[in-house]
Write a protein that holds these residues in place. Structure first.
Motif, PDB file in Angstrom:
ATOM      1  N   THR A   3       0.799  -1.232  -0.277  1.00 25.95           N
ATOM      2  CA  THR A   3      -0.083   0.019   0.024  1.00 25.95           C
ATOM      3  C   THR A   3       0.991   1.185  -0.277  1.00 25.95           C
ATOM      4  O   THR A   3       1.901   1.445   0.763  1.00 25.95           O
ATOM      5  N   LEU A   4       0.561   2.491  -1.029  1.00 25.09           N
ATOM      6  CA  LEU A   4       1.803   2.881  -1.174  1.00 25.09           C
ATOM      7  C   LEU A   4       1.671   4.569  -0.651  1.00 25.09           C
ATOM      8  O   LEU A   4       1.730   5.259  -0.876  1.00 25.09           O
ATOM      9  N   TRP A   5       0.525   4.247  -0.720  1.00 26.88           N
ATOM     10  CA  TRP A   5      -0.559   5.579  -0.266  1.00 26.88           C
ATOM     11  C   TRP A   5      -2.188   5.082   0.140  1.00 26.88           C
ATOM     12  O   TRP A   5      -2.399   5.056  -0.122  1.00 26.88           O
ATOM     13  N   SER A   6      -2.936   5.604   1.286  1.00 29.88           N
ATOM     14  CA  SER A   6      -3.950   5.794   1.483  1.00 29.88           C
ATOM     15  C   SER A   6      -4.992   7.083   2.525  1.00 29.88           C
ATOM     16  O   SER A   6      -4.160   7.692   2.944  1.00 29.88           O
ATOM     17  N   GLU A   7      -5.849   7.907   2.065  1.00 34.70           N
ATOM     18  CA  GLU A   7      -6.672   8.898   2.916  1.00 34.70           C
ATOM     19  C   GLU A   7      -7.733   8.911   2.277  1.00 34.70           C
ATOM     20  O   GLU A   7      -8.096   8.142   1.328  1.00 34.70           O
ATOM     21  N   THR A   8      -7.874   9.156   2.877  1.00 37.76           N
ATOM     22  CA  THR A   8      -9.300   9.804   3.121  1.00 37.76           C
ATOM     23  C   THR A   8     -10.067  10.857   2.310  1.00 37.76           C
ATOM     24  O   THR A   8      -9.168  12.022   2.298  1.00 37.76           O
ATOM     25  N   GLU A   9     -12.050  11.187   1.425  1.00 34.74           N
ATOM     26  CA  GLU A   9     -11.346  11.889   0.455  1.00 34.74           C
ATOM     27  C   GLU A   9     -12.099  13.229   2.270  1.00 34.74           C
ATOM     28  O   GLU A   9     -12.242  13.572   3.157  1.00 34.74           O
ATOM     29  N   GLY A  10     -11.267  14.658   1.848  1.00 37.74           N
ATOM     30  CA  GLY A  10     -11.256  15.554   2.884  1.00 37.74           C
ATOM     31  C   GLY A  10     -12.433  16.175   3.006  1.00 37.74           C
ATOM     32  O   GLY A  10     -13.747  16.726   2.703  1.00 37.74           O
ATOM     33  N   GLN A  11     -13.135  16.961   4.796  1.00 39.32           N
ATOM     34  CA  GLN A  11     -13.939  17.377   4.805  1.00 39.32           C
ATOM     35  C   GLN A  11     -14.228  18.233   4.316  1.00 39.32           C
ATOM     36  O   GLN A  11     -15.443  19.415   4.038  1.00 39.32           O
ATOM     37  N   VAL A  12     -13.808  19.008   3.654  1.00 40.76           N
ATOM     38  CA  VAL A  12     -13.650  21.036   2.737  1.00 40.76           C
ATOM     39  C   VAL A  12     -14.631  20.329   2.233  1.00 40.76           C
ATOM     40  O   VAL A  12     -15.160  21.858   1.716  1.00 40.76           O
ATOM     41  N   VAL A  13     -14.687  19.206   1.257  1.00 42.92           N
ATOM     42  CA  VAL A  13     -15.820  19.236   0.609  1.00 42.92           C
ATOM     43  C   VAL A  13     -17.841  20.035   1.020  1.00 42.92           C
ATOM     44  O   VAL A  13     -18.412  20.071   0.439  1.00 42.92           O
ATOM     45  N   ASN A  14     -17.476  19.488   1.919  1.00 43.96           N
ATOM     46  CA  ASN A  14     -18.666  19.743   3.082  1.00 43.96           C
ATOM     47  C   ASN A  14     -19.118  21.323   3.789  1.00 43.96           C
ATOM     48  O   ASN A  14     -20.066  21.340   4.450  1.00 43.96           O
ATOM     49  N   ALA A  15     -18.099  22.080   3.164  1.00 40.29           N
ATOM     50  CA  ALA A  15     -18.169  23.398   4.367  1.00 40.29           C
ATOM     51  C   ALA A  15     -19.302  23.811   4.236  1.00 40.29           C
ATOM     52  O   ALA A  15     -19.728  24.360   4.490  1.00 40.29           O
ATOM     53  N   TRP A  16     -19.224  24.365   2.852  1.00 39.99           N
ATOM     54  CA  TRP A  16     -21.126  24.914   2.460  1.00 39.99           C
ATOM     55  C   TRP A  16     -22.202  23.716   3.825  1.00 39.99           C
ATOM     56  O   TRP A  16     -22.887  25.192   3.723  1.00 39.99           O
ATOM     57  N   THR A  17     -22.313  22.246   2.758  1.00 41.45           N
ATOM     58  CA  THR A  17     -23.044  22.206   3.418  1.00 41.45           C
ATOM     59  C   THR A  17     -23.375  22.497   5.083  1.00 41.45           C
ATOM     60  O   THR A  17     -24.146  22.634   6.008  1.00 41.45           O
ATOM     61  N   PHE A  18     -22.020  22.396   6.011  1.00 36.99           N
ATOM     62  CA  PHE A  18     -22.194  22.682   7.235  1.00 36.99           C
ATOM     63  C   PHE A  18     -22.274  23.913   7.852  1.00 36.99           C
ATOM     64  O   PHE A  18     -23.344  24.314   8.536  1.00 36.99           O
ATOM     65  N   VAL A  19     -22.106  25.723   6.744  1.00 34.56           N
ATOM     66  CA  VAL A  19     -21.710  26.274   6.643  1.00 34.56           C
ATOM     67  C   VAL A  19     -23.659  26.690   6.667  1.00 34.56           C
ATOM     68  O   VAL A  19     -24.392  27.614   8.413  1.00 34.56           O
ATOM     69  N   LEU A  20     -24.829  25.871   5.990  1.00 36.04           N
ATOM     70  CA  LEU A  20     -25.871  26.084   6.273  1.00 36.04           C
ATOM     71  C   LEU A  20     -26.771  25.031   7.225  1.00 36.04           C
ATOM     72  O   LEU A  20     -28.116  25.973   7.793  1.00 36.04           O
ATOM     73  N   ALA A  21     -26.054  24.728   7.465  1.00 36.88           N
ATOM     74  CA  ALA A  21     -26.751  23.729   9.223  1.00 36.88           C
ATOM     75  C   ALA A  21     -26.199  23.908  10.055  1.00 36.88           C
ATOM     76  O   ALA A  21     -27.228  24.802  10.713  1.00 36.88           O
ATOM     77  N   VAL A  22     -25.556  24.871  10.445  1.00 40.09           N
ATOM     78  CA  VAL A  22     -25.361  26.091  11.078  1.00 40.09           C
ATOM     79  C   VAL A  22     -26.149  27.158  10.937  1.00 40.09           C
ATOM     80  O   VAL A  22     -27.295  28.121  12.331  1.00 40.09           O
ATOM     81  N   ALA A  23     -26.539  27.336   9.882  1.00 35.44           N
ATOM     82  CA  ALA A  23     -27.005  29.037   9.720  1.00 35.44           C
ATOM     83  C   ALA A  23     -28.856  28.697   9.757  1.00 35.44           C
ATOM     84  O   ALA A  23     -29.364  29.120  10.481  1.00 35.44           O
ATOM     85  N   LEU A  24     -28.960  27.449   9.561  1.00 36.85           N
ATOM     86  CA  LEU A  24     -30.325  26.405  10.011  1.00 36.85           C
ATOM     87  C   LEU A  24     -30.154  26.263  11.014  1.00 36.85           C
ATOM     88  O   LEU A  24     -31.064  24.705  10.687  1.00 36.85           O
ATOM     89  N   CYS A  25     -29.894  25.502  12.342  1.00 37.59           N
ATOM     90  CA  CYS A  25     -29.559  24.912  13.078  1.00 37.59           C
ATOM     91  C   CYS A  25     -30.671  24.639  13.647  1.00 37.59           C
ATOM     92  O   CYS A  25     -31.484  23.910  14.636  1.00 37.59           O
ATOM     93  N   TRP A  26     -31.890  25.556  14.005  1.00 39.50           N
ATOM     94  CA  TRP A  26     -33.553  25.491  14.406  1.00 39.50           C
ATOM     95  C   TRP A  26     -34.261  24.542  13.891  1.00 39.50           C
ATOM     96  O   TRP A  26     -35.367  23.708  14.183  1.00 39.50           O
TER      97      TRP A  26
END
Length: 151
Positions: free
Chosen positions: A18-41
């Motif tokens: 196994t030469l390299w292994s990684e997960t997809e970065g959570q940065v792809v969800n940045a706008w989803t997280f911003v929206l969830a915080v803005a509409l947390c109610w």
């Protein structure tokens, strides 16, 4: 002597490292997280953000000496593989937000019928990752005696 050459060829094409292994970065969800915080109610955006978080956390890329694997899924796992000797081209890109966090997208074009395009999204240091894939592709082709021809 011929059996020794055959044994070396078989060993060279077996998956050993196994030469390299990684997960997809959570940065792809940045706008989803911003929206969830803005509409947390509201329950739906928070649930959507949690779902996206777990989907991204369970999206793994692995490079071995003979193939590139993509595994994804929370409850139902899906594994896609691309044999390295089938890789035709690599490209590197990414969004501005990904570049700010040192991430990017590596796109792998191959002759594989089931997965002709594989996007490694939001991986760290995409230029180094693409170079590692390219070097491994060349080593795999040399070990198998495969040559690429464009028509």
């Amino acid at each position: 002597m011929a059996s020794t050459d055959a044994e070396q060829s078989v060993r060279a094409t077996q998956e050993t490292d196994t030469l390299w292994s990684e997960t997809e970065g959570q940065v792809v969800n940045a706008w989803t997280f911003v929206l969830a915080v803005a509409l947390c109610w509201l329950i739906v955006p928070v649930g959507w953000a949690l779902l996206r978080y777990f989907q991204t956390a369970n999206h793994h890329y692995t490079l071995t000496n003979v193939r590139l694997l993509e595994q994804r899924g929370i409850f139902v796992k899906r594994l896609e593989t691309v044999e390295l000797y089938r890789v035709k081209d690599l490209s590197v890109g990414g969004t501005l937000l990904q570049r700010v966090f040192g991430r990017g997208r590596v796109t792998v074009l191959s002759t594989d019928a089931s997965m002709p395009v594989l996007r490694l999204n939001a991986v760290s240091n995409p230029l180094r990752t693409a170079q590692l894939i390219r070097d491994t592709v060349e080593a795999c082709r040399a070990a198998r005696g495969v040559r690429a021809f464009d028509f």
